[in-house]
Scaffold this motif. Structure first.
Motif, PDB file in Angstrom:
ATOM      1  N   GLY A  82      -7.180   7.337  -5.888  1.00 10.51           N
ATOM      2  CA  GLY A  82      -8.322   7.853  -5.146  1.00 10.51           C
ATOM      3  C   GLY A  82      -8.573   7.206  -3.799  1.00 10.51           C
ATOM      4  O   GLY A  82      -9.310   7.756  -2.978  1.00 10.51           O
ATOM      5  N   GLY A  83      -7.985   6.048  -3.553  1.00 15.94           N
ATOM      6  CA  GLY A  83      -8.231   5.367  -2.283  1.00 15.94           C
ATOM      7  C   GLY A  83      -7.299   5.779  -1.167  1.00 15.94           C
ATOM      8  O   GLY A  83      -7.525   5.434  -0.009  1.00 15.94           O
ATOM      9  N   GLU A  84      -6.240   6.514  -1.511  1.00 15.32           N
ATOM     10  CA  GLU A  84      -5.305   7.018  -0.492  1.00 15.32           C
ATOM     11  C   GLU A  84      -5.617   8.491  -0.296  1.00 15.32           C
ATOM     12  O   GLU A  84      -5.069   9.367  -0.966  1.00 15.32           O
ATOM     13  CB  GLU A  84      -3.853   6.808  -0.952  1.00 15.32           C
ATOM     14  CG  GLU A  84      -2.793   7.405  -0.053  1.00 15.32           C
ATOM     15  CD  GLU A  84      -2.684   6.782   1.332  1.00 15.32           C
ATOM     16  OE1 GLU A  84      -1.987   7.350   2.187  1.00 15.32           O
ATOM     17  OE2 GLU A  84      -3.305   5.716   1.564  1.00 15.32           O
ATOM     18  N   ALA A  88      -3.434  12.138   0.323  1.00 12.61           N
ATOM     19  CA  ALA A  88      -3.713  12.283  -1.105  1.00 12.61           C
ATOM     20  C   ALA A  88      -2.472  12.685  -1.909  1.00 12.61           C
ATOM     21  O   ALA A  88      -2.423  12.465  -3.124  1.00 12.61           O
ATOM     22  CB  ALA A  88      -4.821  13.312  -1.308  1.00 12.61           C
ATOM     23  N   VAL A  89      -1.470  13.259  -1.251  1.00 13.86           N
ATOM     24  CA  VAL A  89      -0.241  13.651  -1.950  1.00 13.86           C
ATOM     25  C   VAL A  89       0.443  12.431  -2.571  1.00 13.86           C
ATOM     26  O   VAL A  89       1.029  12.505  -3.662  1.00 13.86           O
ATOM     27  CB  VAL A  89       0.716  14.381  -0.985  1.00 13.86           C
ATOM     28  CG1 VAL A  89       2.073  14.612  -1.620  1.00 13.86           C
ATOM     29  CG2 VAL A  89       0.099  15.708  -0.547  1.00 13.86           C
ATOM     30  N   LEU A  90       0.357  11.300  -1.896  1.00 11.70           N
ATOM     31  CA  LEU A  90       0.981  10.081  -2.415  1.00 11.70           C
ATOM     32  C   LEU A  90       0.271   9.604  -3.676  1.00 11.70           C
ATOM     33  O   LEU A  90       0.913   9.233  -4.666  1.00 11.70           O
ATOM     34  CB  LEU A  90       0.957   8.996  -1.343  1.00 11.70           C
ATOM     35  CG  LEU A  90       1.692   9.315  -0.039  1.00 11.70           C
ATOM     36  CD1 LEU A  90       1.524   8.183   0.965  1.00 11.70           C
ATOM     37  CD2 LEU A  90       3.170   9.570  -0.302  1.00 11.70           C
ATOM     38  N   ASP A  91      -1.046   9.606  -3.652  1.00 13.58           N
ATOM     39  CA  ASP A  91      -1.797   9.245  -4.853  1.00 13.58           C
ATOM     40  C   ASP A  91      -1.494  10.205  -6.000  1.00 13.58           C
ATOM     41  O   ASP A  91      -1.435   9.808  -7.166  1.00 13.58           O
ATOM     42  CB  ASP A  91      -3.292   9.265  -4.545  1.00 13.58           C
ATOM     43  CG  ASP A  91      -3.900   7.864  -4.493  1.00 13.58           C
ATOM     44  OD1 ASP A  91      -3.207   6.908  -4.875  1.00 13.58           O
ATOM     45  OD2 ASP A  91      -5.062   7.739  -4.068  1.00 13.58           O
ATOM     46  N   GLN A  92      -1.291  11.468  -5.649  1.00 12.81           N
ATOM     47  CA  GLN A  92      -1.021  12.468  -6.671  1.00 12.81           C
ATOM     48  C   GLN A  92       0.263  12.157  -7.430  1.00 12.81           C
ATOM     49  O   GLN A  92       0.356  12.404  -8.647  1.00 12.81           O
ATOM     50  CB  GLN A  92      -0.938  13.855  -6.040  1.00 12.81           C
ATOM     51  CG  GLN A  92      -0.890  14.999  -7.041  1.00 12.81           C
ATOM     52  CD  GLN A  92      -2.148  15.080  -7.893  1.00 12.81           C
ATOM     53  OE1 GLN A  92      -3.251  15.079  -7.358  1.00 12.81           O
ATOM     54  NE2 GLN A  92      -1.981  15.133  -9.220  1.00 12.81           N
ATOM     55  N   ALA A  93       1.243  11.594  -6.728  1.00 11.23           N
ATOM     56  CA  ALA A  93       2.499  11.237  -7.387  1.00 11.23           C
ATOM     57  C   ALA A  93       2.274  10.186  -8.466  1.00 11.23           C
ATOM     58  O   ALA A  93       2.847  10.259  -9.560  1.00 11.23           O
ATOM     59  CB  ALA A  93       3.510  10.733  -6.351  1.00 11.23           C
ATOM     60  N   LEU A  94       1.425   9.209  -8.175  1.00 11.66           N
ATOM     61  CA  LEU A  94       1.083   8.198  -9.174  1.00 11.66           C
ATOM     62  C   LEU A  94       0.318   8.808 -10.338  1.00 11.66           C
ATOM     63  O   LEU A  94       0.570   8.508 -11.514  1.00 11.66           O
ATOM     64  CB  LEU A  94       0.231   7.106  -8.522  1.00 11.66           C
ATOM     65  CG  LEU A  94       0.916   5.833  -8.026  1.00 11.66           C
ATOM     66  CD1 LEU A  94      -0.107   4.906  -7.390  1.00 11.66           C
ATOM     67  CD2 LEU A  94       1.640   5.121  -9.156  1.00 11.66           C
ATOM     68  N   GLY A 120       0.823  -1.203   0.000  1.00  8.38           N
ATOM     69  CA  GLY A 120       0.000   0.000   0.000  1.00  8.38           C
ATOM     70  C   GLY A 120       0.856   1.251   0.000  1.00  8.38           C
ATOM     71  O   GLY A 120       1.856   1.341  -0.710  1.00  8.38           O
ATOM     72  N   PRO A 121       0.524   2.239   0.827  1.00  9.77           N
ATOM     73  CA  PRO A 121       1.289   3.491   0.820  1.00  9.77           C
ATOM     74  C   PRO A 121       2.539   3.448   1.693  1.00  9.77           C
ATOM     75  O   PRO A 121       3.313   4.403   1.687  1.00  9.77           O
ATOM     76  CB  PRO A 121       0.285   4.495   1.400  1.00  9.77           C
ATOM     77  CG  PRO A 121      -0.547   3.686   2.334  1.00  9.77           C
ATOM     78  CD  PRO A 121      -0.677   2.330   1.691  1.00  9.77           C
TER      79      PRO A 121
END
Length: 485
Positions: A439-441, A449-455, A399-400
């Motif tokens: 969207g799930g992080e 959400a910053v981590l999802d943004q990197a993806l 996961g994250p």
């Protein structure tokens, strides 16, 4: 109400609470590990896992049977394991000579701790080891009362070793009992050792699947990742923060007052000689040490303390019941422990989080069908994937939690151990996944959400095409070479 009826009601409430509790990104790696293992993968060898290996191996058949319902199903399994832990605390108190009333009081107070209720209400790795630890306590007490057998000693050793193989912090209470039996031969040390041997061999075998991946996931990541993550908030790693967090979590329930009271409890009645209760004391103190070792402190870290604590209190209360002021204090703290769970149930009236997760899973599945996604999916929220019928990309099995780290491993070691971080995303995506799910992080899963943004930024930079997902929480990206049917 009889003890069985009381436990049946507790099981129903805990299952409902597990479904009503807010979604938590902590569940990501545990759901992913169980599902990946169910499909023939092995921890450390085929995917990264940041814990000891027993839980995904035991939960894999359940994940296979549950299929699309793996995430909510594993929550229910953990709720039932929590019920079993409560039952074993009651049984241990009865083995120690407590009447039904004090034994129910001890088990009931254990059930009113937010530490337990949070830990068994999500698909994490807390419910299994605490149930195994609690299951060993009646056997330990029976042996202390000179009523143990070789088989009970064998089973106690297996249960405690299994608890340690499910979560490393339980190794200290298990080791404490292992050391204690060397001094008290009534506990049959050779039989205890024989019971633990198959579990030790299993852990050794899992080490052989990928020695570096095992050592990093079990020891190095827990030691270095918190400092890496909180480097801009060093106060969170301080002893003052640890003290405040520990007191806060213990005070959400009767654990704090229980620890204050336990020094006044003396082993009496059927316990015979005072040394009869020392095995429980050794396990209690080892649990306290295990809880205080990690930085920072989270509520689930305190869970190994609770079963021996409430067993000890219940047995002591049989000989010397708590006074009126103590009972009032226990009720007040028990209400404090129940408050977060009551709040979760109240919020669920407006919308049950797990039902929302199932609804989102169906929407993601429809989008993946539209985009003809058949291969593994890169996402920081792999707990949503079972409902889609797709597997996570093994590089995202944690996961994250590894993804958000920086410079813990070199690029080559990451490739071998199947890790990926946001700093090395571009290098590892030379072999891209079949799709990227975003969207799930986020805040709605206690994530970042910053981590999802990197993806998502990588997907946009490389021309990946967005597929609409009903509901607005998720975005699905597929490679530009794929076309909608």
């Amino acid at each position: 109400m009889s003890a069985r009826a009381w436990l049946g009601a507790a099981a129903l409430i805990l299952v409902l609470l597990a479904l009503a509790r807010p979604l938590d990104h902590d569940e990501s790696q545990y759901v992913a590990a169980a599902v990946l293992t169910a499909h023939g993968n092995l921890p450390y060898r085929d995917f990264a896992y940041l814990q000891v290996p027993l839980q995904p191996m035991l939960f894999a058949p359940l994940a296979w049977l549950l299929g699309d319902w793996a995430w909510p199903g594993l929550r229910v399994v953990n709720a039932l394991l929590g019920t079993a832990a409560i039952a074993f605390v009651y049984r241990a108190a009865r083995e120690g000579g407590a009447a039904a009333g004090p034994a129910l009081l001890g088990a009931g107070l254990f059930a009113c701790t937010d530490i337990l209720l949070f830990s068994i209400g999500t698909a994490r790795n807390d419910a299994l080891p605490v149930a195994l630890l609690a299951a060993a306590l009646p056997l330990v007490i029976r042996t202390a009362n000179d009523r143990g057998t070789c088989w009970s000693a064998l089973l106690a050793g297996a249960l405690l070793a299994a608890a340690a193989a499910a979560k490393i912090s339980y190794a200290l209470p298990a080791a404490a009992y292992g050391i204690y039996v060397l001094f008290d031969r009534r506990h049959r040390p050779l039989w205890v050792a024989a019971g633990s041997l198959p579990i030790i061999l299993f852990v050794a075998a899992s080490f052989s699947w990928n020695p570096h991946g095992f050592m990093f996931g079990v020891f190095e990541f827990p030691a270095f990742a918190p400092g890496d993550y909180y480097r801009d908030r060093p106060w969170k790693m301080s002893w003052l923060a640890k003290l405040l967090d520990t007191l806060k979590f213990l005070a959400l329930g009767p654990a704090l007052i229980g620890l204050l009271l336990t020094s006044r409890v003396r082993w009496r009645g059927k316990w015979g000689r005072a040394r009869s209760g020392r095995a429980i004391d050794w396990m209690l103190w080892a649990g306290i040490i295990a809880a205080l070792l990690p930085f920072p402190t989270w509520r689930q870290y305190l869970l190994p303390i609770l079963p021996p604590l409430f067993v000890r209190l219940a047995i002591g209360w049989h000989a010397s019941p708590p006074g009126r002021r103590t009972r009032i204090a226990l009720v007040v703290f028990a209400c404090a422990g129940l408050a977060p769970s009551v709040e979760a149930l109240a919020r669920a009236v407006l919308g049950v989080p797990m039902i929302e997760a199932i609804r989102q899973g169906k929407a993601i599945r429809a989008a993946m069908d539209t985009g003809a996604v058949t291969g593994p999916v890169a996402t920081l929220s792999p707990q949503f994937l079972p409902a889609t019928g797709r597997l996570p990309d093994t590089r995202f099995a944690t996961g994250p939690f590894y993804f958000r780290s920086r410079h813990l491993l070199g690029l080559k070691i990451e490739a071998v151990d199947r890790f990926i971080s946001r700093d090395t995303l571009a290098a590892h995506f030379a072999r891209p996944p079949a799709a990227i799910l975003i969207g799930g992080e986020s805040k709605w899963t206690s994530g970042d959400a910053v981590l999802d943004q990197a993806l998502e930024d990588w997907a946009k930079r490389n021309g990946w095409r967005s597929i609409p997902v009903t509901g607005g929480r998720f975005r699905l990206y597929i490679p530009p070479s794929l076309h909608s049917p």
